[in-house]
Scaffold this motif. Structure first.
Motif, short mmCIF file in Angstrom:
data_model
loop_
_atom_site.label_atom_id
_atom_site.label_comp_id
_atom_site.label_asym_id
_atom_site.label_seq_id
_atom_site.Cartn_x
_atom_site.Cartn_y
_atom_site.Cartn_z
N LYS A 40 0.83 -1.20 0.00
CA LYS A 40 0.00 0.00 0.00
C LYS A 40 0.87 1.25 0.00
N LEU A 41 1.91 1.24 0.81
CA LEU A 41 2.84 2.37 0.84
C LEU A 41 3.51 2.55 -0.52
N ARG A 97 2.20 6.52 -7.06
CA ARG A 97 1.17 7.43 -7.56
C ARG A 97 1.54 8.88 -7.32
N GLU A 98 2.17 9.16 -6.19
CA GLU A 98 2.62 10.52 -5.93
C GLU A 98 3.69 10.94 -6.93
N LEU A 99 4.60 10.05 -7.22
CA LEU A 99 5.62 10.33 -8.23
C LEU A 99 5.01 10.48 -9.61
N HIS A 100 4.04 9.63 -9.90
CA HIS A 100 3.39 9.67 -11.22
C HIS A 100 2.66 11.00 -11.42
N MET A 101 2.00 11.48 -10.39
CA MET A 101 1.25 12.73 -10.50
C MET A 101 2.16 13.94 -10.66
N ASN A 102 3.40 13.82 -10.21
CA ASN A 102 4.34 14.93 -10.27
C ASN A 102 5.45 14.70 -11.29
N ALA A 103 5.10 14.08 -12.40
CA ALA A 103 6.08 13.77 -13.44
C ALA A 103 6.79 15.02 -13.93
N GLU A 104 8.11 14.92 -14.09
CA GLU A 104 8.92 16.06 -14.54
C GLU A 104 9.95 15.60 -15.56
N THR A 105 10.26 16.47 -16.50
CA THR A 105 11.20 16.12 -17.56
C THR A 105 12.64 16.20 -17.08
N SER A 106 13.55 15.74 -17.92
CA SER A 106 14.98 15.72 -17.61
C SER A 106 15.48 17.09 -17.19
N GLN A 107 16.23 17.11 -16.10
CA GLN A 107 16.85 18.30 -15.52
C GLN A 107 15.85 19.23 -14.83
N PHE A 141 -4.77 9.34 -10.50
CA PHE A 141 -3.44 9.89 -10.22
C PHE A 141 -2.72 10.32 -11.51
N LYS A 142 -3.49 10.77 -12.46
CA LYS A 142 -2.94 11.26 -13.73
C LYS A 142 -1.96 12.40 -13.49
N SER A 143 -0.95 12.49 -14.33
CA SER A 143 0.05 13.54 -14.19
C SER A 143 -0.59 14.93 -14.14
N LYS A 144 -0.18 15.73 -13.15
CA LYS A 144 -0.71 17.08 -13.00
C LYS A 144 -0.02 18.07 -13.94
N ASN A 145 1.12 17.68 -14.46
CA ASN A 145 1.91 18.57 -15.32
C ASN A 145 1.56 18.33 -16.78
N LYS A 146 1.05 19.34 -17.42
CA LYS A 146 0.60 19.23 -18.80
C LYS A 146 1.75 18.81 -19.71
N ASN A 147 1.45 17.84 -20.58
CA ASN A 147 2.42 17.35 -21.57
C ASN A 147 3.65 16.71 -20.93
N VAL A 148 3.51 16.20 -19.72
CA VAL A 148 4.60 15.45 -19.08
C VAL A 148 4.01 14.20 -18.45
N LEU A 208 0.95 0.28 -15.90
CA LEU A 208 1.43 -0.99 -15.37
C LEU A 208 0.59 -1.45 -14.19
N ASN A 209 0.51 -2.75 -14.03
CA ASN A 209 -0.18 -3.34 -12.90
C ASN A 209 0.70 -3.14 -11.66
N GLU A 210 0.16 -2.46 -10.66
CA GLU A 210 0.98 -2.06 -9.51
C GLU A 210 1.38 -3.22 -8.60
N ASP A 211 0.87 -4.41 -8.85
CA ASP A 211 1.32 -5.58 -8.09
C ASP A 211 2.80 -5.86 -8.32
N ILE A 212 3.37 -5.26 -9.35
CA ILE A 212 4.79 -5.48 -9.63
C ILE A 212 5.67 -4.73 -8.63
N LEU A 213 5.11 -3.74 -7.94
CA LEU A 213 5.93 -2.86 -7.10
C LEU A 213 6.63 -3.60 -5.97
N TYR A 214 5.90 -4.38 -5.20
CA TYR A 214 6.55 -5.06 -4.08
C TYR A 214 7.50 -6.14 -4.57
#
Length: 401
Positions: A22-23, A29-39, A100-107, A378-384
């Motif tokens: 769960k963690l 999902r938090e990382l996915h929502m805050n997707a950012e490009t290189s640098q 949890f779709k990315s909040k950053n447009k076009n990223v 991706l199926n999140e069962d892969i995470l653990y």
């Protein structure tokens, strides 16, 4: 230390990791929502540091840009192993309707780097909670700018000197082409050299009805695109894999005006240093010859990008052992052919022994979108599972004789 003694039992590692699922989903999902490009991985690095603080793991930030290197020190001296995850996302708009779709447009994290960071944070939690059973040191490398070809983020991490004491390094990538939960690896070449070339043919414009008064850049570009494939089909050993692809051909201003300039933009993928060097030289000679015979000119630029991912023999054996220890023999896939895709993890392997492996996420009966797709999921069962495997790889390396 025997990994089958005390807490450090394979079934317990997998169980502990599953208890963290769960963690791990929340982190991903938090990382996915805050997707950012290189640098530009500012918020991404803050999220990583937040969880490292929560896990009480010390770290150094702003390494090679927004990179982070954390460290877990065991109760006894020993070797040093590094585990790496990439941080950046791609410039594309996510087309899946998820909470949890990315909040950053076009990223969008369409290459799965959000899951890679989650694997590493999950492994970090497991390792740190049991550091009294660890002999040696684990370095956790959160690397920015993997998608910044041909530069990449790995060289700056290496330039920091913070990995100078590392004895081996391991990394992974989720892989939609493989069945869910299967782990694939091979000795030697795993992924290709990735180079980027641009050629501008320069002619002279004229009225389309009077081609003899100008020099047609489109003709020069077309001749080059057709002829360049002989660099593979006739000049490269048929037993060696190589690919030349033109992704952009830009020319012309009007239908009735002869094009003065034509820009060709493409990539070359190889495995051997010899093929890479020869194609670079021959491509330049070919472009110049075509320009000359057509009474035009050319500007040739070839950027040597990521080297081939070359897995070290004993490191591959250790990954295979870890997969079998944790999941059983059925989960291990030994592949014969490398991929023509590229990874800047290759820069680490030029300096440090180690290995890179693929984590299967393809689900039977479902539409499995490829990496870099706007609908990638991706199926999140892969995470653990991914977190547990990274943990076991580190333990097996530190405690091998």
């Amino acid at each position: 230390m025997d990994l089958n003694q005390g807490w450090i039992k394979m079934k317990d590692i997998l169980k502990k990791s599953e208890e963290n699922q769960k963690l791990l989903v929340d982190i991903r999902r938090e990382l996915h929502m805050n997707a950012e490009t290189s640098q530009n991985e500012v918020e991404t690095s803050k999220i990583i540091m937040k969880y490292l603080d929560k896990f009480n793991i010390p770290y150094i930030s702003e390494v090679g840009g927004h990179g982070i290197i954390a460290e877990i020190t065991g109760s006894e001296p020993g070797k040093v192993v590094a585990l790496r995850a990439d941080m950046d996302a791609l410039e594309m708009e996510e087309e899946r309707d998820i909470s949890f779709k990315s909040k950053n447009k076009n990223v969008m994290h369409s290459c799965g780097h959000d899951s890679h960071m989650t694997f590493l944070l999950g492994a970090a939690k497991l390792l740190n909670e049991n550091k009294d059973k660890i002999k040696g040191k684990v370095k956790l490398v959160f690397q920015p700018a993997e998608e910044l070809s041909p530069i990449g983020g790995a060289p700056k991490i290496l330039e920091s000197g913070l990995l100078n004491d590392v004895d081996a390094i391991f990394g992974s990538h989720v892989w939609p082409d493989l069945p869910f939960g299967k782990i694939a690896i091979k000795e030697g070449a795993m992924m290709a050299n990735s180079d980027h070339f641009t050629i501008k043919f320069i002619g002279a414009s004229s009225h389309a009805a009077k081609p003899h008064e100008g020099v047609d850049a489109i003709v020069m570009g077309s001749q080059f695109i057709n002829a360049m494939q002989t660099l593979i089909s006739r000049n490269t050993d048929p037993m060696n894999s190589a690919v030349l692809t033109v992704g952009r051909f830009i020319a012309g201003t009007r239908y009735n005006v002869m094009a003065e300039e034509a820009l060709i933009d493409g990539t070359c993928r190889t495995f051997s240093k010899e093929d890479r060097t020869r194609i670079f030289k021959d491509m330049g000679n070919l472009a110049r010859a075509i320009a000359e015979v057509n009474h035009g000119h050319c500007e040739y630029n070839y950027g040597f990008g990521y080297p081939a991912v070359m897995n070290e023999k004993n490191s591959v054996k250790l990954v295979k052992k870890s997969v079998v220890d944790l999941f059983g023999e059925d989960s291990l896939l030994e592949i014969d052919k490398p991929a023509m895709t590229a990874e800047d993890f290759a820069f680490y392997l030029q300096k440090i022994k180690g290995a890179f492996y693929w984590v299967g996420i393809g689900k039977e009966g479902e539409k499995n979108y490829p990496l870099h797709s706007k609908k990638f999921y991706l199926n999140e069962d892969i995470l653990y599972r991914g977190a547990a495997l990274m943990c076991v790889i580190a333990l097996n390396f530190l405690n091998e004789n």
